[in-house]
Design a protein around this motif. Structure first.
Motif, mmCIF file in Angstrom:
data_model
loop_
_atom_site.group_PDB
_atom_site.id
_atom_site.type_symbol
_atom_site.label_atom_id
_atom_site.label_comp_id
_atom_site.label_asym_id
_atom_site.label_seq_id
_atom_site.Cartn_x
_atom_site.Cartn_y
_atom_site.Cartn_z
ATOM 1 N N VAL A 165 25.802 33.556 21.981
ATOM 2 C CA VAL A 165 24.665 34.299 21.438
ATOM 3 C C VAL A 165 23.806 33.324 20.629
ATOM 4 C CG1 VAL A 165 23.911 36.220 19.985
ATOM 5 C CG2 VAL A 165 25.960 36.455 21.388
ATOM 6 N N VAL A 166 22.605 33.097 21.132
ATOM 7 C CA VAL A 166 21.721 32.100 20.513
ATOM 8 C C VAL A 166 20.366 32.720 20.213
ATOM 9 C CG1 VAL A 166 22.470 29.751 21.074
ATOM 10 C CG2 VAL A 166 21.613 31.203 22.903
ATOM 11 N N SER A 167 20.036 32.773 18.922
ATOM 12 C CA SER A 167 18.745 33.379 18.566
ATOM 13 C C SER A 167 18.160 32.631 17.380
ATOM 14 C CB SER A 167 18.958 34.857 18.242
ATOM 15 O OG SER A 167 19.643 34.961 17.020
ATOM 16 N N GLY A 168 17.154 33.229 16.766
ATOM 17 C CA GLY A 168 16.522 32.595 15.616
ATOM 18 C C GLY A 168 17.426 32.632 14.394
ATOM 19 N N GLY A 169 18.324 33.601 14.344
ATOM 20 C CA GLY A 169 19.179 33.752 13.174
ATOM 21 C C GLY A 169 20.641 33.421 13.432
ATOM 22 N N ILE A 313 28.762 34.690 29.405
ATOM 23 C CA ILE A 313 27.677 35.614 29.043
ATOM 24 C C ILE A 313 26.725 34.932 28.071
ATOM 25 C CG2 ILE A 313 27.163 37.769 27.805
ATOM 26 C CD1 ILE A 313 29.804 38.887 28.870
ATOM 27 N N LEU A 314 25.421 35.048 28.350
ATOM 28 C CA LEU A 314 24.399 34.502 27.448
ATOM 29 C C LEU A 314 23.611 35.649 26.832
ATOM 30 C CD1 LEU A 314 22.266 31.611 29.022
ATOM 31 C CD2 LEU A 314 23.337 31.653 26.799
ATOM 32 N N GLY A 315 23.185 35.465 25.598
ATOM 33 C CA GLY A 315 22.348 36.499 24.967
ATOM 34 C C GLY A 315 21.587 35.943 23.785
ATOM 35 N N GLY A 316 20.593 36.698 23.326
ATOM 36 C CA GLY A 316 19.774 36.249 22.189
ATOM 37 C C GLY A 316 18.486 35.607 22.671
ATOM 38 N N GLY A 317 17.524 35.491 21.757
ATOM 39 C CA GLY A 317 16.184 35.006 22.115
ATOM 40 C C GLY A 317 16.170 33.694 22.870
ATOM 41 N N VAL A 318 17.026 32.745 22.481
ATOM 42 C CA VAL A 318 17.024 31.422 23.130
ATOM 43 C C VAL A 318 17.499 31.526 24.588
ATOM 44 C CG1 VAL A 318 17.901 29.044 22.952
ATOM 45 C CG2 VAL A 318 17.319 30.298 20.877
#
Ligand code: KG4
Ligand code: ZN
Length: 381
Positions: A165-169, A313-318
């Motif tokens: 899970v890769v995002s801004g936060g 599994i990939l998720g989040g904004g990136v």
């Protein structure tokens, strides 16, 4: 509920800088099913990008103010688009995220719940970024006549799964043994991957959000590099090499703040004419994206091998990043792993993922009285 066979969910997400409301309908729902037909009646995302652009990142007090300003109009638009259906259940993100922002969505959900006497399911934002991968298009052939639904929630997945899970936060690598059975294998020790994209974009003057801006510049550099040209760029101008932080360490943690510092040093060393040039910006964007992707893919694949994952599994904004999707897909294939990544619109924050996650918890019997719903900015999966 008037029609017991249809469940209509109002989903609310305000954990960061997007005010999101979605209304989902699950047709003929039964607790135990191989899949559930899902209609996304509305999916409204009110982005605050313009408000935060001048700060190069999310400014929490401004974000809270914008959520407060937007949440009622966003709900109204969502209801209108969905043709004012009768709601049966509320799902709201309670964490992790920016506490003042989370409270706006949660308090709003509590007020609706109290007024309409509806149950609320509290949702973990990170789990929502993972479970949105259960949303799938309906196989055209199996579509029931006159049924509007074009998507379904598939119940079956192959575990264990390694989820990035890769995002801004957030940047977390999670082992998923089953629904609700998660173990954090590693996470960032400082900046999140998206935050790194955002900060480097700011240094390069590329605006906010930085991820898509860097990806666009990097793509120009790749195109230029793939065309035959008289002199190679390497050695002919600048050939930038950034570190791959923690890539060889025997753990699943990440660290991205050093990458931003390395970019800043390099940038400051260049004469203004060079660092403002398209060539420099494109190459730096390319190398930034390469560095982040290499670390993310390498650690995820290492975890997938160690835990004998059947699914990645990939998720989040990136995860909206095309190059990251491509590289992860290729590596998952080499490992004979299934690979799941949401459509780009469901990678960045949205309330559909909150509704789906709320649904999964609802069918497991989880629901709460509005008085018991609280936010937790540091909620763990
Ligand atoms: O999940 P998200 O919408 O919000 C948070 O929960 O943080 O993620 C936003 C982050 C931003 O840092 C943004 O720069 C990044 O996702 N992002 C991307 C791309 N699209 C959004 N990063 C790299 N490439 C992209 N195409
Ligand atoms: Zn998010």
């Amino acid at each position: 509920m008037t029609k017991r066979d249809n469940l209509t969910i109002l989903a609310i997400e305000t954990s960061c800088d997007d005010t999101c409301v979605a209304i989902l309908r699950i047709r003929n729902w039964k607790r135990k099913a191989k899949s559930w037909k899902l209609e996304i009646l509305s999916n409204i995302v009110s982005s605050q990008v313009k408000v935060h652009a001048k700060y190069g990142g999310v400014y929490p007090t401004l974000a809270k103010r914008e959520h407060q300003r937007n949440i009622v109009p966003v709900l109204e638009t969502a209801l209108k688009k969905a043709r004012n259906p009768e709601i049966n259940l509320i799902a709201a993100t309670v964490g992790p995220g920016l506490e003042p922002c989370l409270w706006v969505g949660v308090n709003f959900a509590r007020a609706i719940s109290r007024e309409l006497k509806l149950p609320i399911v509290p949702v973990n934002h990170i789990e929502a970024h993972i479970l949105v991968n259960w949303l799938q298009p309906v196989n055209q052939k199996s579509k029931i006549k006159n049924q509007k639904s074009k998507t379904q929630i598939k119940n079956k997945k192959e575990f264990p799964a390694v989820c990035l899970v890769v995002s801004g936060g957030h940047t977390q690598l999670i082992l998923m043994q089953d629904f609700g059975k998660y173990k954090i294998l590693g996470e960032t020790r400082d900046d999140a991957a998206g935050e790194c994209f955002d900060k480097i974009a700011r240094i390069l003057g590329l605006g906010y959000p930085g991820g898509p801006a860097i990806a666009a510049e990097a793509a120009k550099f790749s195109t230029f590099n793939s065309q035959p040209r008289p002199a190679p760029l390497v050695g002919a101008g600048f050939s930038i090499k950034l570190p791959r932080p923690m890539i060889h360490q025997k753990n699943y943690d990440f660290s991205f703040s050093g990458l931003k510092t390395a970019v800043l040093y390099n940038y400051k060393q260049q004469p203004p004419k060079i660092r403002k040039s398209k060539k420099y910006i494109q190459e730096m964007a390319f190398e930034t994206q390469e560095a982040i992707i290499e670390v993310l893919v390498s650690k995820t694949i290492k975890a997938a091998k160690e835990y004998k994952a059947r699914t990645i599994i990939l998720g989040g904004g990136v995860a909206a990043n095309q190059e990251l999707r491509k590289r992860m897909r290729e590596k998952a294939k080499e490992l004979n792993c299934n690979f799941l990544v949401p459509k780009p619109q469901f990678c960045t924050d949205n309330a559909v993922m909150v509704g789906i996650t709320g649904f999964f918890h609802w069918i497991c019997g989880e629901k709460k009285d509005w008085k018991k719903i609280k936010v937790n900015a540091n909620l763990k999966i």
